[in-house]
Design a protein around this motif. Structure first.
Motif, mmCIF file in Angstrom:
data_model
loop_
_atom_site.group_PDB
_atom_site.id
_atom_site.type_symbol
_atom_site.label_atom_id
_atom_site.label_comp_id
_atom_site.label_asym_id
_atom_site.label_seq_id
_atom_site.Cartn_x
_atom_site.Cartn_y
_atom_site.Cartn_z
ATOM 1 N N GLY A 158 85.719 177.854 156.605
ATOM 2 C CA GLY A 158 86.903 177.115 156.162
ATOM 3 C C GLY A 158 87.675 176.540 157.332
ATOM 4 N N VAL A 159 88.682 175.738 157.015
ATOM 5 C CA VAL A 159 89.499 175.127 158.073
ATOM 6 C C VAL A 159 90.447 176.156 158.690
ATOM 7 C CG1 VAL A 159 91.263 173.383 158.547
ATOM 8 C CG2 VAL A 159 89.344 172.827 157.061
ATOM 9 N N LEU A 211 89.365 162.237 157.031
ATOM 10 C CA LEU A 211 89.120 161.503 155.788
ATOM 11 C C LEU A 211 90.396 160.899 155.209
ATOM 12 C CD1 LEU A 211 86.716 164.161 154.261
ATOM 13 C CD2 LEU A 211 86.058 162.011 155.343
ATOM 14 N N PHE A 240 84.005 167.705 163.251
ATOM 15 C CA PHE A 240 83.992 167.022 161.957
ATOM 16 C C PHE A 240 84.346 165.554 162.173
ATOM 17 C CE2 PHE A 240 85.134 165.630 157.805
ATOM 18 C CZ PHE A 240 84.401 166.431 156.936
ATOM 19 N N PHE A 245 79.388 163.375 160.245
ATOM 20 C CA PHE A 245 79.161 164.751 159.784
ATOM 21 C C PHE A 245 79.528 164.884 158.297
ATOM 22 C CE2 PHE A 245 80.540 169.172 159.149
ATOM 23 C CZ PHE A 245 79.366 169.818 159.486
ATOM 24 N N ALA A 246 80.597 164.184 157.899
ATOM 25 C CA ALA A 246 81.039 164.263 156.495
ATOM 26 C C ALA A 246 79.957 163.780 155.534
ATOM 27 C CB ALA A 246 82.320 163.452 156.306
ATOM 28 N N PHE A 276 86.255 177.037 148.311
ATOM 29 C CA PHE A 276 85.614 176.411 149.480
ATOM 30 C C PHE A 276 84.599 175.359 149.026
ATOM 31 C CE2 PHE A 276 81.990 176.266 152.436
ATOM 32 C CZ PHE A 276 82.650 175.705 153.518
ATOM 33 N N ARG A 277 84.619 174.212 149.667
ATOM 34 C CA ARG A 277 83.675 173.120 149.369
ATOM 35 C C ARG A 277 82.988 172.683 150.647
ATOM 36 N NH1 ARG A 277 84.217 172.447 143.734
ATOM 37 N NH2 ARG A 277 82.738 170.762 144.098
ATOM 38 N N GLY A 315 79.753 169.717 152.257
ATOM 39 C CA GLY A 315 78.800 168.639 152.008
ATOM 40 C C GLY A 315 79.474 167.356 151.566
ATOM 41 N N TYR A 316 78.684 166.281 151.650
ATOM 42 C CA TYR A 316 79.194 164.947 151.313
ATOM 43 C C TYR A 316 79.942 164.968 149.978
ATOM 44 C CZ TYR A 316 79.206 159.866 150.783
ATOM 45 O OH TYR A 316 79.588 158.549 150.624
ATOM 46 N N ARG A 317 81.170 164.458 150.018
ATOM 47 C CA ARG A 317 82.064 164.445 148.863
ATOM 48 C C ARG A 317 82.377 165.836 148.326
ATOM 49 N NH1 ARG A 317 81.108 158.683 145.882
ATOM 50 N NH2 ARG A 317 81.360 157.544 147.795
HETATM 51 C C1 LIG Z 1 78.836 168.911 155.983
HETATM 52 C C2 LIG Z 1 80.167 168.672 155.319
HETATM 53 C C3 LIG Z 1 80.426 167.446 154.735
HETATM 54 C C4 LIG Z 1 81.646 167.194 154.116
HETATM 55 N N1 LIG Z 1 81.889 165.985 153.517
HETATM 56 C C5 LIG Z 1 83.038 165.786 152.856
HETATM 57 C C6 LIG Z 1 83.307 164.571 152.148
HETATM 58 O O1 LIG Z 1 82.499 163.668 152.127
HETATM 59 N N2 LIG Z 1 84.491 164.433 151.512
HETATM 60 C C7 LIG Z 1 85.435 165.425 151.509
HETATM 61 O O2 LIG Z 1 86.491 165.265 150.907
HETATM 62 N N3 LIG Z 1 85.230 166.577 152.167
HETATM 63 C C8 LIG Z 1 84.065 166.779 152.838
HETATM 64 N N4 LIG Z 1 83.863 167.951 153.496
HETATM 65 C C9 LIG Z 1 84.979 168.878 153.640
HETATM 66 C C10 LIG Z 1 84.975 169.985 152.601
HETATM 67 O O3 LIG Z 1 85.307 169.424 151.340
HETATM 68 C C11 LIG Z 1 85.999 171.077 153.011
HETATM 69 O O4 LIG Z 1 87.276 170.511 153.192
HETATM 70 C C12 LIG Z 1 85.615 171.755 154.298
HETATM 71 O O5 LIG Z 1 84.300 172.207 154.194
HETATM 72 C C13 LIG Z 1 86.543 172.914 154.607
HETATM 73 O O6 LIG Z 1 86.688 173.770 153.549
HETATM 74 P P1 LIG Z 1 88.117 174.288 153.114
HETATM 75 O O7 LIG Z 1 88.914 173.037 152.861
HETATM 76 O O8 LIG Z 1 87.905 175.150 151.930
HETATM 77 O O9 LIG Z 1 88.617 175.043 154.295
HETATM 78 C C14 LIG Z 1 82.631 168.213 154.099
HETATM 79 C C15 LIG Z 1 82.349 169.449 154.673
HETATM 80 C C16 LIG Z 1 81.150 169.693 155.270
HETATM 81 C C17 LIG Z 1 80.903 171.053 155.884
#
Ligand SMILES: Cc1cc2nc3c(=O)[nH]c(=O)nc-3n(C[C@H](O)[C@H](O)[C@H](O)COP(=O)(O)O)c2cc1C
Ligand SMILES: Nc1ncnc2c1ncn2[C@@H]1O[C@H](COP(=O)(O)OP(=O)(O)OP(=O)(O)O)[C@@H](O)[C@H]1O
Length: 286
Positions: free
Chosen positions: A24-25, A64, A98, A102-103, A129-130, A132-134
């Motif tokens: 996470g961040v 972003l 990031f 990478f996003a 926690f999220r 990957g792309y989008r």
């Molecule tokens: C490889 C990768 C790609 C990501 N691509 C996107 C993205 O395209 N759009 C987006 O809103 N967040 C993207 N994220 C950010 C995640 O949504 C999330 O904010 C980040 O993994 C941190 O998690 P947390 O916010 O729960 O701490 C990406 C994260 C990773 C690890």
């Protein structure tokens, strides 16, 4: 604690010891984040393996951010995060660069290219926690994306009343001056760094501090109850303080103490807003 910077354009570090990895961040490392790290630490301890955390730098929100929106103000600098993670018992902090390229990594690619090779035998993150792309990847997909090479623990929401404690909520509370609520959410007082500047007249009993925000948020102008610490965390004064922004847009704090050097300011309580007849000079010289 070891800090390891990873850039997706470079090969990833090799020979990584088995670890429990928290993701996470973690801006501010608030009580919700602390719970994620505590759970990960328990698992690491009972398996006699290292505790690692992966954070992202700059923050996805900053990268972003839509052009017409203000950049997110942080709750802590990377240095402060490193120090606090170390205090929490983290053995290794991965700082993943990031950027827009990478996003675009697909969720499954992120897990296979980074999480597995970094030696994760167990992954811990919060319920929301999220990755990957989008942001398509989540705690329900991460184990399958890792081909079951690691276990997964999802931490439930840590709340205040019904509200999720989050970095966003804390930033909003800070901007409203509610430093007491901020402290509740952080599990400690909000802290900023400052340096005494030579602005007070000779023999006056006040000092002016130049607040070094390093891109971090500050509460609004007004009167506060603060604690001032020397770098070594030795408390030197609990004092009323007046926070204002000078004509150059720099935040300054006037405190009722005569000190020198670099300090840390802990924001304890907001006493009042800027009052009609309590301008900075009257306060400083009176
Ligand atoms: C490889 C990768 C790609 C990501 N691509 C996107 C993205 O395209 N759009 C987006 O809103 N967040 C993207 N994220 C950010 C995640 O949504 C999330 O904010 C980040 O993994 C941190 O998690 P947390 O916010 O729960 O701490 C990406 C994260 C990773 C690890
Ligand atoms: N209140 C909470 N309870 C449990 N887990 C949390 C909580 N807040 C964050 N987490 C988890 O901590 C890790 C870091 O989260 P993140 O940095 O996105 O925190 P956040 O406070 O939600 O931030 P933001 O408000 O900027 O979205 C993630 O695994 C996330 O799921």
């Amino acid at each position: 604690m070891e800090a390891v910077f990873i850039d997706h354009r470079q090969p990833i570090p090799t020979n990584n010891e088995a670890c429990v990895l928290a993701l996470g961040v973690f801006d501010g490392v608030h009580v919700g984040h602390q719970e994620v790290i505590r759970v990960a630490k328990e698992i690491a301890k009972s398996n006699h393996i290292k505790l690692a955390v992966m954070t992202f730098e700059p923050y996805p929100n900053e990268v972003l951010q839509k052009k017409n929106k203000n950049p997110t103000c942080r709750l802590m600098s990377l240095d402060a995060k490193r120090n606090f993670m170390s205090e929490l018992g983290v053995d290794r902090l991965y700082i993943m660069k990031f950027d827009l390229d990478f996003a675009k990594f697909a969720d499954v690619d992120f897990v296979q290219k980074y999480i597995v090779p970094l030696g994760a035998v167990h992954v811990v993150a919060g319920f929301d926690f999220r990755y990957g792309y989008r942001g398509t990847g989540h705690m329900g997909t991460i184990q399958a994306h890792g081909m079951n090479k690691f276990g997964v623990t999802t931490v439930e929401q840590v709340s205040h009343g019904c509200e999720k404690i989050s970095s966003t909520l804390i930033r909003e509370s800070l901007l409203q001056g509610d430093v007491e609520f901020v402290a509740t959410c952080l599990g400690r007082f909000y802290e900023t760094e400052g340096r005494v500047v030579n602005l007070s007249p000779p023999h006056s009993s006040v000092s002016f501090l130049d607040i070094l925000t390093s891109g971090c948020s500050l509460p609004p102008e007004g009167f506060y109850d603060v604690c001032v610490y020397l770098d070594e965390k030795e408390k030197i004064h609990r004092t009323p303080a007046y926070l204002f922004v000078n004509e150059q847009g720099e935040p300054l704090v006037v405190i009722h103490a005569r000190i020198r050097g670099k300090v840390k300011v802990r924001w304890i309580r907001r006493m009042s807003e800027v009052r009609e007849n309590s301008r900075k000079n009257q306060y400083a010289l009176g």
